[in-house]
Design an enzyme around this catalytic site. Structure first.
Site, PDB file in Angstrom:
ATOM      1  N   ARG A 162      -5.134  15.978   8.463  1.00 28.67           N
ATOM      2  CA  ARG A 162      -6.275  15.373   7.773  1.00 28.67           C
ATOM      3  C   ARG A 162      -7.477  15.253   8.697  1.00 28.67           C
ATOM      4  O   ARG A 162      -7.376  14.698   9.782  1.00 28.67           O
ATOM      5  CB  ARG A 162      -5.902  13.993   7.234  1.00 28.67           C
ATOM      6  CG  ARG A 162      -4.756  14.110   6.242  1.00 28.67           C
ATOM      7  CD  ARG A 162      -4.650  12.942   5.332  1.00 28.67           C
ATOM      8  NE  ARG A 162      -3.514  13.151   4.437  1.00 28.67           N
ATOM      9  CZ  ARG A 162      -3.134  12.296   3.532  1.00 28.67           C
ATOM     10  NH1 ARG A 162      -3.786  11.172   3.363  1.00 28.67           N
ATOM     11  NH2 ARG A 162      -2.103  12.575   2.754  1.00 28.67           N
ATOM     12  N   GLU A 171      -9.822  13.316   9.151  1.00 35.48           N
ATOM     13  CA  GLU A 171     -10.439  11.984   9.132  1.00 35.48           C
ATOM     14  C   GLU A 171     -11.414  11.944  10.294  1.00 35.48           C
ATOM     15  O   GLU A 171     -11.001  12.131  11.440  1.00 35.48           O
ATOM     16  CB  GLU A 171      -9.389  10.883   9.359  1.00 35.48           C
ATOM     17  CG  GLU A 171      -8.085  11.046   8.629  1.00 35.48           C
ATOM     18  CD  GLU A 171      -8.043  10.258   7.352  1.00 35.48           C
ATOM     19  OE1 GLU A 171      -9.083   9.667   6.992  1.00 35.48           O
ATOM     20  OE2 GLU A 171      -6.974  10.250   6.710  1.00 35.48           O
ATOM     21  N   ARG A 194      -5.349   3.398  13.301  1.00 39.67           N
ATOM     22  CA  ARG A 194      -4.231   3.683  12.397  1.00 39.67           C
ATOM     23  C   ARG A 194      -4.322   5.040  11.696  1.00 39.67           C
ATOM     24  O   ARG A 194      -3.666   5.277  10.705  1.00 39.67           O
ATOM     25  CB  ARG A 194      -4.089   2.561  11.387  1.00 39.67           C
ATOM     26  CG  ARG A 194      -5.412   2.186  10.788  1.00 39.67           C
ATOM     27  CD  ARG A 194      -5.264   0.987   9.929  1.00 39.67           C
ATOM     28  NE  ARG A 194      -5.985   1.247   8.708  1.00 39.67           N
ATOM     29  CZ  ARG A 194      -5.730   0.666   7.562  1.00 39.67           C
ATOM     30  NH1 ARG A 194      -4.764  -0.179   7.453  1.00 39.67           N
ATOM     31  NH2 ARG A 194      -6.437   0.939   6.513  1.00 39.67           N
ATOM     32  N   HIS A 195      -5.205   5.896  12.219  1.00 41.63           N
ATOM     33  CA  HIS A 195      -5.295   7.252  11.666  1.00 41.63           C
ATOM     34  C   HIS A 195      -5.101   8.295  12.752  1.00 41.63           C
ATOM     35  O   HIS A 195      -5.615   8.156  13.856  1.00 41.63           O
ATOM     36  CB  HIS A 195      -6.677   7.497  11.042  1.00 41.63           C
ATOM     37  CG  HIS A 195      -6.869   6.785   9.754  1.00 41.63           C
ATOM     38  ND1 HIS A 195      -7.478   5.568   9.675  1.00 41.63           N
ATOM     39  CD2 HIS A 195      -6.506   7.121   8.488  1.00 41.63           C
ATOM     40  CE1 HIS A 195      -7.495   5.173   8.407  1.00 41.63           C
ATOM     41  NE2 HIS A 195      -6.905   6.109   7.665  1.00 41.63           N
ATOM     42  N   GLU A 201      -0.636  -0.356   5.356  1.00 39.36           N
ATOM     43  CA  GLU A 201      -0.084   0.562   4.354  1.00 39.36           C
ATOM     44  C   GLU A 201       0.800   1.576   5.066  1.00 39.36           C
ATOM     45  O   GLU A 201       0.343   2.304   5.936  1.00 39.36           O
ATOM     46  CB  GLU A 201      -1.230   1.283   3.635  1.00 39.36           C
ATOM     47  CG  GLU A 201      -0.730   2.311   2.636  1.00 39.36           C
ATOM     48  CD  GLU A 201      -1.759   3.396   2.331  1.00 39.36           C
ATOM     49  OE1 GLU A 201      -2.945   3.063   2.154  1.00 39.36           O
ATOM     50  OE2 GLU A 201      -1.358   4.570   2.272  1.00 39.36           O
ATOM     51  N   SER A 247       2.500   5.503   0.139  1.00 39.74           N
ATOM     52  CA  SER A 247       1.991   5.362  -1.225  1.00 39.74           C
ATOM     53  C   SER A 247       2.675   6.381  -2.103  1.00 39.74           C
ATOM     54  O   SER A 247       3.224   7.374  -1.628  1.00 39.74           O
ATOM     55  CB  SER A 247       0.466   5.450  -1.288  1.00 39.74           C
ATOM     56  OG  SER A 247       0.030   6.637  -0.750  1.00 39.74           O
ATOM     57  N   ARG A 278       2.902   5.299  10.868  1.00 32.77           N
ATOM     58  CA  ARG A 278       2.527   3.980  10.344  1.00 32.77           C
ATOM     59  C   ARG A 278       3.734   3.047  10.326  1.00 32.77           C
ATOM     60  O   ARG A 278       3.645   1.876  10.684  1.00 32.77           O
ATOM     61  CB  ARG A 278       1.981   4.109   8.929  1.00 32.77           C
ATOM     62  CG  ARG A 278       0.635   4.781   8.835  1.00 32.77           C
ATOM     63  CD  ARG A 278      -0.484   3.781   9.085  1.00 32.77           C
ATOM     64  NE  ARG A 278      -1.767   4.406   8.919  1.00 32.77           N
ATOM     65  CZ  ARG A 278      -2.484   4.357   7.793  1.00 32.77           C
ATOM     66  NH1 ARG A 278      -2.020   3.710   6.743  1.00 32.77           N
ATOM     67  NH2 ARG A 278      -3.658   4.935   7.725  1.00 32.77           N
TER      68      ARG A 278
HETATM   69  P1  AMO Z   1      -1.389   9.070   1.185  1.00 33.41           P
HETATM   70  O1  AMO Z   1      -2.651   9.826   1.355  1.00 33.41           O
HETATM   71  O2  AMO Z   1      -1.521   7.592   0.941  1.00 33.41           O
HETATM   72  O3  AMO Z   1      -0.549   9.639  -0.044  1.00 33.41           O
HETATM   73  O4  AMO Z   1      -0.456   9.321   2.455  1.00 33.41           O
HETATM   74  C1  AMO Z   1       0.861   8.823   2.481  1.00 33.41           C
HETATM   75  C2  AMO Z   1       1.109   8.019   3.734  1.00 33.41           C
HETATM   76  O5  AMO Z   1       0.939   8.839   4.870  1.00 33.41           O
HETATM   77  C3  AMO Z   1       0.389   8.101   5.937  1.00 33.41           C
HETATM   78  N1  AMO Z   1      -0.877   8.707   6.332  1.00 33.41           N
HETATM   79  C4  AMO Z   1      -1.379   8.726   7.591  1.00 33.41           C
HETATM   80  N2  AMO Z   1      -0.899   8.242   8.742  1.00 33.41           N
HETATM   81  C5  AMO Z   1      -1.634   8.392   9.842  1.00 33.41           C
HETATM   82  N3  AMO Z   1      -2.825   9.024   9.882  1.00 33.41           N
HETATM   83  C6  AMO Z   1      -3.359   9.533   8.752  1.00 33.41           C
HETATM   84  N4  AMO Z   1      -4.521  10.166   8.795  1.00 33.41           N
HETATM   85  C7  AMO Z   1      -2.620   9.406   7.536  1.00 33.41           C
HETATM   86  N5  AMO Z   1      -2.821   9.783   6.260  1.00 33.41           N
HETATM   87  C8  AMO Z   1      -1.754   9.360   5.561  1.00 33.41           C
HETATM   88  C9  AMO Z   1       0.205   6.678   5.430  1.00 33.41           C
HETATM   89  C10 AMO Z   1       0.154   6.861   3.943  1.00 33.41           C
HETATM   90  O6  AMO Z   1       0.589   5.719   3.239  1.00 33.41           O
HETATM   91  N6  AMO Z   1       0.510  12.602  -1.793  1.00 33.41           N
HETATM   92  C11 AMO Z   1       0.490  11.171  -1.552  1.00 33.41           C
HETATM   93  C12 AMO Z   1       1.889  10.590  -1.470  1.00 33.41           C
HETATM   94  C13 AMO Z   1       2.616  10.613  -2.796  1.00 33.41           C
HETATM   95  O7  AMO Z   1       2.063  10.112  -3.784  1.00 33.41           O
HETATM   96  O8  AMO Z   1       3.738  11.118  -2.831  1.00 33.41           O
HETATM   97  C14 AMO Z   1      -0.210  10.938  -0.216  1.00 33.41           C
HETATM   98  O9  AMO Z   1      -0.335  11.802   0.615  1.00 33.41           O
HETATM   99  O10 AMO Z   1       1.356   5.931   5.774  1.00 33.41           O
END
Ligand code: AMO
Length: 419
Positions: free
Chosen positions: A197, A199, A205-206, A342, A345, A393
């Site tokens: 991602r 970001e 936390r990312h 979080e 999700s 996370r």
């Molecule tokens: P979401 O975008 O909430 O949902 O991502 C799911 C979980 O992945 C982790 N996460 C991350 N951890 C660290 N850095 C990041 N940049 C990052 N992005 C996400 C988080 C988050 O809760 N497709 C949906 C899931 C689904 O509905 O099955 C999804 O990707 O813990």
């Protein structure tokens, strides 16, 4: 006689005794070897000047007397030297000299010779082992989906573009679309996968490359079926770490509390009310901010609750693939928060073709970009749902780490593409 191999992390010569500590895969604490010159002069001379960081193997056995608190004492017959460092260590492995986070991240692959740092990485491996164990026992099939993709599932803003011969492609943000397509032929799948991602923000936390435990299950009655799988999985992982890694947790100074199911559920609207009562402003129709999530964490902690679901997110804040409730305002989307963060999700998906096309359009997306995905919904797609659980996370919350970068050896964030 056994042979154990590792690296010297400490060496002290006191008079005629050389005491060396060697970190190995076998124990959490180092192996402590005392060599006395009057017992074995040859071995004493070989060991006494070895630099910190030397790779060695010890031929010997566990000493019947264990007096050192620092580690397991060994009686060595021989110590074989495999590699001496050509430069002095760039970081203090014993942890006496504090290092900046930047240095800690750069040399993490060395720092994990330290029992405390090493424990995080060992617990990370255990988390994944426990996840696999749980899902396999429940009859989920492990699948692999492409990491080079033509379209993103989680919004264009965080897509990494890559050149793919004559056309453009992206790195996968989530296996979302593919795990759903598999629901035409399997009813329970999981994938342990990297997420990429873009970001732009440097937060605690990312990460730009992180790992998820992704699950999808078919023939469900509602998102509750999926939440049950998720809460049981998370409880299995957390309780499994407490049971199987007590020494690592102690080294880290973590007192983790076992989780029991079912986890508490609150509606998004209820969460907003709780937060507004504490004076926070929550913009209408948006997801909760980091600060709001943290505050909700302390509200829930006061109720003695560490892990809880937030349900019924506003449709405007949810991905296009979540099912909309009848009245259209909320989506069947939930988050799982653990100690105010979080960690996962998921939700129930829209499995009806026409409704899915409608949702794509409502989100301003073009159905033609998702043709291959939409087609799968024409051939007997059952009601289904799933979740993505963030590995880093979960570790961050479980181990009370204040920066997500500490959960992994090689960090990919806004400023780091090496090592
Ligand atoms: P979401 O975008 O909430 O949902 O991502 C799911 C979980 O992945 C982790 N996460 C991350 N951890 C660290 N850095 C990041 N940049 C990052 N992005 C996400 C988080 C988050 O809760 N497709 C949906 C899931 C689904 O509905 O099955 C999804 O990707 O813990």
């Amino acid at each position: 006689m056994v042979r154990i191999c590792g690296w010297i992390v400490r060496l002290k010569v006191v008079g005629r005794v050389a005491i060396t500590e060697v970190v190995t895969d076998l124990y959490n604490k180092p192996v402590v070897v005392a060599v006395k010159s009057d017992r074995d002069l040859e071995l004493f001379s070989k060991v006494k000047d070895l630099p910190i960081g030397t790779a060695v193997c010890i031929d010997g056995e566990v000493s019947p007397e264990q007096r050192s608190k620092r580690g397991v004492e060994y009686l060595a017959k021989d110590i074989r030297i495999y590699a001496k460092p050509s430069e002095s260590m760039p970081v203090d492995l014993v942890g006496k000299v504090p290092a900046l986070l930047d240095t800690r991240i750069k040399y993490r692959y060395l720092l994990i010779r330290n029992p405390v740092e090493r424990s995080i990485i060992k617990i990370r491996a255990l988390v994944l082992k426990l996840a696999r164990e749980f899902l396999e026992n429940r009859g989920f099939i492990e699948v692999h989906t492409p990491k080079i993709v033509a379209a993103g599932a989680e919004g264009g803003a965080t897509l990494f573009q890559v050149k793919y011969f004559e056309s453009n492609a992206y790195l996968s943000q989530s296996p979302q679309l593919y795990k759903q397509m598999l629901m035409t032929s399997f009813s329970k799948v999981y994938e342990i996968t990297p997420y990429f991602r873009a970001e732009k923000f440097n937060t605690k936390r990312h990460l730009n490359e992180s790992w998820g435990i992704d699950v999808e299950q078919g023939f469900i009655d509602s998102e509750e079926d999926v939440m049950k799988t998720l809460e049981e999985l998370v409880a299995y992982i957390v309780n499994g770490v407490i049971e199987r890694a007590p020494e690592e947790l102690e080294l880290l100074g973590v007192e983790a509390r076992p989780l029991s199911t079912p986890f508490k559920r609150i509606d998004f609207r209820e969460a907003v009310e709780l937060l507004m009562n504490r004076g926070l402003e929550i913009p209408e129709g948006e997801d909760l901010s980091e600060a709001a999530e943290r505050e909700l964490g302390s509200i829930m902690a006061e109720k003695n609750c560490e892990a809880y679901f937030i349900k019924k997110f506003p449709w405007t804040s949810a991905g296009f693939y979540y099912m909309r409730d009848e009245e259209g305002f909320t989506a069947r989307k939930f988050d799982l928060d653990y100690k105010g963060l979080e960690v996962a999700s998921g939700g129930q998906r829209e499995h009806r073709y026409e409704k899915l096309v409608e949702s794509l359009k409502l989100k301003g997306l073009s159905p033609s970009d998702f043709e291959y995905y939409l087609e799968a919904f024409k051939y007997g797609m059952p009601p289904h749902g799933g979740f993505g659980l963030g590995v880093e996370r979960l570790l961050m919350s479980l181990l009370n780490l204040d920066n997500i970068r500490l959960t992994t050896v090689f960090v990919r964030d806004r400023t780091r593409l090496t090592p």
